[in-house]
Design a protein around this motif. Structure first.
Motif, PDB file in Angstrom:
ATOM      1  N   LEU A 102       0.921  -1.670  -0.169  1.00 42.83           N
ATOM      2  CA  LEU A 102       0.157  -0.364  -0.089  1.00 42.83           C
ATOM      3  C   LEU A 102       0.781   0.835   0.037  1.00 42.83           C
ATOM      4  O   LEU A 102       0.364   2.353  -0.697  1.00 42.83           O
ATOM      5  CB  LEU A 102      -0.798  -0.001   1.058  1.00 42.83           C
ATOM      6  CG  LEU A 102      -1.755   0.810   1.189  1.00 42.83           C
ATOM      7  CD1 LEU A 102      -3.268   1.136  -0.075  1.00 42.83           C
ATOM      8  CD2 LEU A 102      -2.494   1.060   2.656  1.00 42.83           C
ATOM      9  N   LEU A 103       1.939   1.105   0.673  1.00 43.31           N
ATOM     10  CA  LEU A 103       3.072   2.427   0.413  1.00 43.31           C
ATOM     11  C   LEU A 103       3.498   3.034  -0.061  1.00 43.31           C
ATOM     12  O   LEU A 103       3.549   3.921  -1.465  1.00 43.31           O
ATOM     13  CB  LEU A 103       3.473   1.988   1.823  1.00 43.31           C
ATOM     14  CG  LEU A 103       3.411   2.092   3.109  1.00 43.31           C
ATOM     15  CD1 LEU A 103       3.877   2.304   4.381  1.00 43.31           C
ATOM     16  CD2 LEU A 103       3.185   3.767   4.230  1.00 43.31           C
ATOM     17  N   GLY A 104       3.825   1.627  -1.107  1.00 44.63           N
ATOM     18  CA  GLY A 104       4.441   1.977  -2.016  1.00 44.63           C
ATOM     19  C   GLY A 104       6.217   1.440  -1.881  1.00 44.63           C
ATOM     20  O   GLY A 104       6.959   0.651  -2.263  1.00 44.63           O
ATOM     21  N   ARG A 105       6.589   2.260  -1.391  1.00 42.92           N
ATOM     22  CA  ARG A 105       8.204   2.726  -1.479  1.00 42.92           C
ATOM     23  C   ARG A 105       8.160   3.098   0.414  1.00 42.92           C
ATOM     24  O   ARG A 105       7.597   3.881   0.783  1.00 42.92           O
ATOM     25  CB  ARG A 105       8.637   4.367  -1.489  1.00 42.92           C
ATOM     26  CG  ARG A 105      10.080   4.500  -1.486  1.00 42.92           C
ATOM     27  CD  ARG A 105      10.142   5.865  -1.993  1.00 42.92           C
ATOM     28  NE  ARG A 105      11.899   6.064  -1.950  1.00 42.92           N
ATOM     29  CZ  ARG A 105      12.813   6.642  -0.956  1.00 42.92           C
ATOM     30  NH1 ARG A 105      11.673   6.942  -0.229  1.00 42.92           N
ATOM     31  NH2 ARG A 105      13.429   6.849  -0.554  1.00 42.92           N
ATOM     32  N   VAL A 106       8.311   1.937   0.929  1.00 45.26           N
ATOM     33  CA  VAL A 106       8.702   2.133   2.436  1.00 45.26           C
ATOM     34  C   VAL A 106       9.653   2.689   2.976  1.00 45.26           C
ATOM     35  O   VAL A 106       9.074   3.198   4.092  1.00 45.26           O
ATOM     36  CB  VAL A 106       8.553   0.453   3.405  1.00 45.26           C
ATOM     37  CG1 VAL A 106       8.490  -0.273   4.399  1.00 45.26           C
ATOM     38  CG2 VAL A 106       8.092  -0.987   2.893  1.00 45.26           C
ATOM     39  N   TYR A 107      10.948   2.667   2.832  1.00 37.74           N
ATOM     40  CA  TYR A 107      12.093   3.570   3.391  1.00 37.74           C
ATOM     41  C   TYR A 107      11.657   4.907   3.133  1.00 37.74           C
ATOM     42  O   TYR A 107      11.181   5.557   2.647  1.00 37.74           O
ATOM     43  CB  TYR A 107      13.510   3.606   2.625  1.00 37.74           C
ATOM     44  CG  TYR A 107      15.190   4.254   3.011  1.00 37.74           C
ATOM     45  CD1 TYR A 107      15.454   3.421   3.572  1.00 37.74           C
ATOM     46  CD2 TYR A 107      15.148   5.141   2.324  1.00 37.74           C
ATOM     47  CE1 TYR A 107      16.851   3.422   4.247  1.00 37.74           C
ATOM     48  CE2 TYR A 107      15.851   5.725   3.490  1.00 37.74           C
ATOM     49  CZ  TYR A 107      16.299   5.056   4.017  1.00 37.74           C
ATOM     50  OH  TYR A 107      18.097   5.842   4.645  1.00 37.74           O
ATOM     51  N   GLY A 108      11.565   5.599   4.449  1.00 39.75           N
ATOM     52  CA  GLY A 108      11.186   6.825   4.804  1.00 39.75           C
ATOM     53  C   GLY A 108       9.740   7.425   5.087  1.00 39.75           C
ATOM     54  O   GLY A 108       9.439   8.250   5.585  1.00 39.75           O
TER      55      GLY A 108
END
Length: 479
Positions: free
Chosen positions: A41-47
């Motif tokens: 759901l986030l797409g990009r987890v880092y940060g």
């Protein structure tokens, strides 16, 4: 087919599985699935900024372990503990080891600010055993999450909704995504709770469950197997004849719409009996029209009565006295005597909306809308009939007490005058084609819902358009 099981059944299956697994392994399976769904759901987890709303018990533990997995992938994860003394110790330790943090005790303002800045909020407040609405502290934070830009993910079930009944007795979390473990729960498939769940994602954790659950949602494959297909030697009579005893001088359109659904419902012929014969023939010349009354109209394999009947109690009673399956709708529900329906030896399919169901049960409409599962079961038992309760989630229950079927198709655009008349004709035609009352109601609601989607396509539609799209829905299911 989607099958939903009660909390008691799920708990028993979990205990059986946990006895065979290393300690904590089941929670790790659940949290891994939860973390994967959150990452997707986030797409990009880092940060990413993630806030965990953590209650006591295993539901909070699932959230904490999933948060630890996200923290190890570079997300900034903060847990807000609603019951600090009862938070899952193992999950809390795992979160801290992964670099996650815990909001300071007694700083509600800080928790609210965290939620407002978050990209993702994970609802791990209350599990499937919870009853009643949220407590004030959780209600406040859930409201902040609902107003924020963050996506909200519920763990197993949105906190505040009731797993077994689909009821919402107070404030509850409104999720964008619910990640449920092992199996569906009834509250995820039935309104009003379903409305709070958002998109539902099932994570397999290895539970072994009986074939029969509390609730079933048919899919295309199951419906396709139910639909009648003419054989090479079939003629219009062998395919079944459905009788429509509907309409009145005041409501001739109800007769036309019921016939329109029946003609597209799988039976080989439609007989119409009533005062709207000329109107029906003008629109559908293939209809067999009689003015001699149901008993003298000719042989049928099922009857539909009630739509637009006004005060014609005599016709309704005559149809109910027949020895073939009967679909009872609209005015027919009001005119029929309960003892007459209970005493029938042939199947009866009743199709009330919430207001009609409330009148039959002697309760307020709001009570039916808030407890749809209980209402449809009570009606089926009281009338010894199969009951199709129309509404935002259509439910079909029979008096034998087996699994209730919930219809997964449909659109809010189906809430239009005459839509129910089309459904009555369609389901009645399936009865005449040989389906049981439970299957006719289930398949009829499924096709009707799909036809509504095709007809509306995101815009207002009319009942006649819904009927016209039934063949497209049928083809979609079978292909």
């Amino acid at each position: 087919m989607r099958t939903a099981y009660s909390v008691e059944t799920v708990r028993a299956a979990e205990r059986t599985l946990m006895a065979r697994l290393p300690e904590g392994a089941l929670m790790q399976r659940a949290s891994a699935g939860l973390a994967a769904a959150c990452a997707e759901l986030l797409g990009r987890v880092y940060g990413a900024r993630v806030v965990l709303l953590v209650g006591s018990g295993d539901n909070g533990g699932d959230a904490l372990y999933a948060g630890a997995r996200l923290a190890r992938r570079g997300a900034g994860v903060t847990a807000v503990l609603l019951a600090p003394d009862r938070a899952h110790a193992g999950g809390l330790a795992a979160l801290r080891r992964a670099g996650g943090t815990v909001a300071a005790d007694g700083t509600a303002g800080t928790a609210e600010e965290l939620i407002e800045r978050a990209d993702l909020v994970v609802d791990g407040v209350v599990g499937i055993g919870g009853t009643g609405g949220l407590r004030p502290d959780a209600e406040r934070l859930a409201a902040v999450a609902g107003r924020s830009r963050a996506a909200v993910v519920a763990v197993d079930l949105p906190s505040g909704v009731e797993a077994d009944t689909g009821e919402v007795r107070g404030a509850a979390v409104r999720a964008d995504l619910t990640v449920t473990f092992g199996t569906y729960k009834p509250g995820l498939l039935v309104d009003p709770a379903r409305e709070y769940a958002g998109v539902v994602r099932l994570v397999d954790i290895g539970l072994e469950l009986a074939a029969e659950g509390e609730l079933e949602a048919l899919q295309h494959a199951e419906v396709a197997r139910l639909l009648p297909v003419p054989a090479a030697e079939s003629d219009k009579y062998r395919r079944g004849v459905v009788g429509i005893a509907a309409g009145s001088a005041r409501y001739p359109g109800a007769a036309v719409l019921a016939v329109s659904g029946a003609l597209r419902g799988g039976a080989g012929a439609v007989r119409y009996v009533g005062p709207a014969g000329d109107t029906v023939l003008a629109r559908f010349p293939e209809t067999l029209v009689s003015d001699a009354g149901p008993a003298k109209a000719g042989r049928v394999q099922a009857w539909v009565t009630g739509p637009g009947a006004g005060e014609d109690a005599a016709t309704v009673a005559e149809v109910l006295a027949s020895d073939v399956p009967v679909l009872l709708d609209a005015d027919g529900l009001r005119l029929a005597e309960r003892d007459t329906v209970r005493g029938r030896t042939a199947p009866t399919l009743m199709t009330p909306h919430a207001g009609e169901a409330a009148a039959l049960l002697g309760v307020a409409r709001e009570e039916v809308q808030g407890a749809r599962l209980a209402a449809v079961r009570e009606l089926a038992a009281a009338y010894r009939a199969t009951v199709l309760l129309k509404g935002s989630t259509t439910l079909v229950a029979d008096s034998a007490g087996g699994p209730v079927r919930v219809n997964p198709t449909g659109t809010s655009w189906l809430a239009t005058a005459g839509s129910g008349d089309v459904l009555s004709g369609l389901a009645g035609s399936l009865l005449a084609a040989g389906l049981s009352a439970l299957d006719a109601g289930s398949a009829g609601a499924y096709l009707h819902g799909l036809a509504g989607r095709f007809a509306a396509h995101g815009a207002p539609t009319g009942a006649h358009d819904i009927a016209a799209h039934i063949p497209q829905a049928w083809q979609d299911v079978c292909e």
